[in-house]
Write an enzyme that holds these catalytic residues in place. Structure first.
Site, PDB file in Angstrom:
ATOM      1  CD  GLU A  30      -2.899   6.284  13.199  1.00 23.52           C
ATOM      2  OE1 GLU A  30      -4.099   6.377  13.271  1.00 23.52           O
ATOM      3  OE2 GLU A  30      -2.123   7.055  13.782  1.00 23.52           O
ATOM      4  CG  ASP A  31      -1.278   1.374  10.695  1.00 30.55           C
ATOM      5  OD1 ASP A  31      -2.058   1.862  11.540  1.00 30.55           O
ATOM      6  OD2 ASP A  31      -1.477   1.421   9.476  1.00 30.55           O
ATOM      7  CG  HIS A  34      -1.581   1.286   1.516  1.00 32.18           C
ATOM      8  ND1 HIS A  34      -2.368   1.995   0.631  1.00 32.18           N
ATOM      9  CD2 HIS A  34      -1.471   2.054   2.630  1.00 32.18           C
ATOM     10  CE1 HIS A  34      -2.727   3.142   1.210  1.00 32.18           C
ATOM     11  NE2 HIS A  34      -2.191   3.196   2.402  1.00 32.18           N
ATOM     12  CG  HIS A  87       1.232   6.856   4.300  1.00 25.99           C
ATOM     13  ND1 HIS A  87       1.505   6.042   3.230  1.00 25.99           N
ATOM     14  CD2 HIS A  87      -0.026   6.539   4.697  1.00 25.99           C
ATOM     15  CE1 HIS A  87       0.449   5.279   2.990  1.00 25.99           C
ATOM     16  NE2 HIS A  87      -0.493   5.557   3.865  1.00 25.99           N
ATOM     17  CG  ASP A  90      -3.396   7.022   2.676  1.00 24.86           C
ATOM     18  OD1 ASP A  90      -3.232   5.813   2.426  1.00 24.86           O
ATOM     19  OD2 ASP A  90      -3.898   7.438   3.736  1.00 24.86           O
ATOM     20  CG  ASP A 123     -26.472  15.163 -28.722  1.00 23.56           C
ATOM     21  OD1 ASP A 123     -25.503  14.817 -29.430  1.00 23.56           O
ATOM     22  OD2 ASP A 123     -27.506  15.671 -29.170  1.00 23.56           O
TER      23      ASP A 123
HETATM   24 MN    MN Z   1      -2.424   4.600   4.149  1.00 25.45          MN
END
Ligand code: MN
Length: 717
Positions: free
Chosen positions: A92-93, A64, A88, A155, A275
């Site tokens: 956080e993770d 990712h 990034h 992201d 159109d």
């Molecule tokens: Mn992310």
């Protein structure tokens, strides 16, 4: 965790599938070798940090961030942005700390990564659509570096591309948020390619059925229009060439979501929206653009009122182009956009186009940040003429310099003017909250109510039953709502206080005249009220209490015309100092219990209490009807402010010494000032709280005993 070498060994093949090789190749096309190596190092670091984590789709998590970096590489963003994209999600993770990112990749990358993490933590909690605009503004206002938003947008774009793996409700929520928050952000920054793709992906996730129907129709229409369009392209190109204009002419693709939006907004049937032919003409310079416009207007008849010159007057996000509509062959509407190659680049990528690493760009001003700064500046200049905003210093996007955006603990967003305090916030929530607030927490920390708020903070107001607004708040609140509410509350309070005091004064005056207020016949009272032009007895009390109508004059109205002057003396009115807003202690002489005092009726303010020897009283001598004999009530339980002056010899530490003595004696100091009289001596002036004259005498005695002190005395006007 295995050693880095072992890990890398195991994942050599995995790395390739993570897309890093393609990314590296892409970066090699525009970045120096050293920068590509740094990106590679960031990948190694990130891959280890995310080891074992998988996306919902089952792929290793690192795919990712690499994909996000790849999106930004297509925009030819600088190395630090690419590295930040790869990292990034580590804060956080994973267990990685900001300090480690800083140590390995430098402060700029660390700042970018922290900025993105901060935005990720900001949850779009409230569903109220009205808040979307505020939310976007807050995001922009919070961000110090615009590249943070670009990483965040990339992201989101990758998450939208891979949304299919998510369960349906989550898919819808993310799609909604994308359309509400991220699409307008991309638009504001002119990143149109991002915007169009985010729109189509959001639309597909939110309305899958409508999306499929439209997609099918669009495909069919494209096929049937293809021949016609190719012919028009060729005709325009040839005609321009004949006039000596070389240009790139391309048919424009219609995007699903814009077709859908047009149908809904203009209530048009699908056929009518579709159109329309769209053609884009890209030329070398502005002058050529205007000439090309003349040529196409000669070729096909223009539709009146459809020409727009966004070159002379660009859109707020910097977009520049000439727009016109023509009656094409067979009367088919033909929409034409004409712009230069530079404008085309900005129309596609907006602010990102200014980070582009242009190979062979020898321009000295070519540093990408500098160019982006220029762009922001020009956009700001175009949209709010002449403002030189400080945010340009640091590519800081303070697009809303006069506003702050804060959260309630429930996640509601409040927009307040800059400088707004916790009290302003409390009143913005509800006037009852404002009126009862006693303290505030910012991000769970207790702060004084006067603390100015900053964007992104969560504000919690502490309220107490029976609490009242403090007049001192008027010194720092900035919103009209807070000001009006505090004023209104105080006015009410003053009226109540005035009614109580007025009743007391009247009762005394009646007793003094040998009458009883409570036994006055109702019709007599009604008659008197009518004569005073008042509607009820409370109004009479109020006007007496406010000092507008002396009580003895009111009483005279109830006495026979030939009655003698009041005989009985009741002694002075007793003052507690807690009568509220209609009994005030004069600021000139600061009377305290134990002092001999006098009352002066001041119209509109009620009774002002002075010390009997106050010099200001002399001025009132010739208004005896405004005088009121007053005395201190017994057993007063509050502190009173006094002002004491201390003449001292100039010695180091004297001020602190005197202040310490005052504090030791149990007094709170409100204010201190120093007035140097000459090189040898100074006068210190203290305002502090005492219980009464005895207490004050003790404090003054202690001060007098200090060595450098020459004289101690109370200020008197
Ligand atoms: Mn992310």
């Amino acid at each position: 965790m295995p050693s880095p070498a072992a890990f890398l060994g195991r994942f050599v093949r995995g790395m390739r599938s993570a897309g890093i090789d393609e990314l590296t190749k892409k970066l090699g096309g525009y970045l120096p070798v050293a920068d590509v190596a740094r990106v590679r190092a960031a990948f190694d670091f990130g891959a280890i940090a995310h080891e074992g984590q998988r996306r919902v789709s089952g792929e290793p998590y690192i795919t990712h961030p690499v994909a996000v970096a790849d999106i930004l590489a297509d925009l030819r963003m600088d190395a630090n942005t690419i590295i930040a994209a790869i990292l990034h999600d580590v804060l956080e993770d994973t267990k990685v700390e900001g300090s480690e990112v800083m140590a390995r990749f430098g402060p700029e990358v660390a700042q970018l990564v922290e900025g993105v993490s901060k935005l990720t933590q900001m949850k779009f909690q409230s569903k109220a659509e009205a808040q979307a605009e505020n939310f976007r503004k807050m995001m922009l206002a919070m961000v110090q570096d615009i590249r943070v938003i670009m990483v965040k947008l990339a992201d989101r774009l990758h998450n939208m591309r891979t949304l299919g793996a998510m369960p349906a409700p989550k898919r819808r929520r993310i799609a909604r948020e994308t359309l509400d928050i991220y699409v307008p952000l991309a638009q504001r920054l002119g990143m149109n390619q991002f915007r169009l793709e985010l729109e189509d992906l959001g639309f597909a996730a939110l309305h899958p059925l409508r999306y499929r129907v439209l997609e099918r129709h669009l495909k069919r229409v494209r096929t049937s229009q293809k021949a016609g369009l190719t012919k028009i392209e060729g005709t325009i190109h040839a005609t321009l060439e004949r006039e000596g204009i070389s240009a790139e002419v391309t048919a424009r693709q219609k995007h699903l979501y814009s077709v859908y939006r047009k149908m809904r907004q203009k209530r048009l049937p699908l056929a009518e929206v579709l159109d329309v032919y769209g053609v884009r003409i890209v030329v070398d310079k502005v002058d050529t653009g205007y000439r090309a416009l003349g040529v196409v207007h000669g070729l096909y008849k223009p539709v009146p009122g459809k020409f727009k010159d966004y070159i002379a007057i660009p859109k707020a996000n910097g977009y520049q182009s000439l727009h016109t509509a023509l009656f094409g062959p067979g009367g088919v509407p033909l929409e034409v956009q004409i712009r230069t190659a530079d404008m085309d680049e900005i129309a596609e990528s907006g602010i990102a186009s200014h980070w582009l690493y242009k190979t062979g760009d020898q321009d000295a001003s070519g540093r990408p940040e500098a160019r982006a700064r220029e762009w922001l500046k020009s956009v700001m200049d175009m949209t709010q003429a002449g403002s030189s905003l400080e945010f340009l210093e640091n590519v800081k996007v303070d697009l809303f310099p006069d506003e702050v955006f804060v959260f309630s603990p429930q996640g509601d967003i409040f927009r307040l003017p800059r400088g707004a305090t916790a009290v302003d916030f409390a009143y913005a929530v509800h006037s009852d909250i404002g009126n009862a607030c006693v303290a505030a927490k910012i991000d769970r920390r207790m702060v004084p109510l006067r603390t100015p708020l900053a964007s992104g903070q969560t504000i919690e107001v502490v309220i107490a039953k029976g609490a009242k607004p403090n007049p001192a708040w008027l010194n720092f609140v900035v919103t009209a709502k807070a000001r009006a509410n505090i004023r209104g509350f105080l006015k009410n309070l003053k009226r109540e206080d005035a009614v109580a005091l007025g009743k007391r004064l009247l009762e005394r005056a009646f007793t003094q005249a040998g009458l009883n207020l409570r036994k006055i016949a109702p019709d007599l009272m009604q008659q008197a009220l009518a004569d005073f032009h008042l509607d009820k007895v409370e109004a009479l009390y109020e006007s007496v209490g406010l000092g507008q109508r002396p009580a003895p004059l009111v009483v005279r109205r109830f006495l026979p015309a030939d009655a003698a002057a009041p005989s009985a003396s009741l002694g002075p009115l007793s003052i507690k100092g807690t009568e509220g807003m209609v009994v005030t202690l004069a600021k000139c002489c600061h009377p305290i219990p134990g002092d001999e005092i006098m009352g002066y009726l001041s119209a509109g303010r009620g009774i002002v209490v002075h010390r009997a020897n106050c010099r200001n009283l002399a001025e009132y001598r010739n208004q005896p009807d405004k005088w009121l004999e007053v005395e201190w009530a017994a057993g007063i339980e509050r502190d009173f402010q006094v002002e004491v002056r201390v003449d001292v010899q100039n010695e180091r530490g004297t001020l602190a010494g005197v202040a310490a003595v005052i504090a030791e004696m149990g007094s709170n100091i409100d204010q201190v000032s120093v007035n140097e009289r000459d090189t040898q001596t100074s006068t210190l002036s203290f305002q502090f709280l005492v219980r009464d004259r005895d207490h004050l005498a003790k404090v003054m005695r202690r001060i007098r005993s200090m060595a450098p002190v020459m004289r101690v005395y109370r200020a008197r006007a």
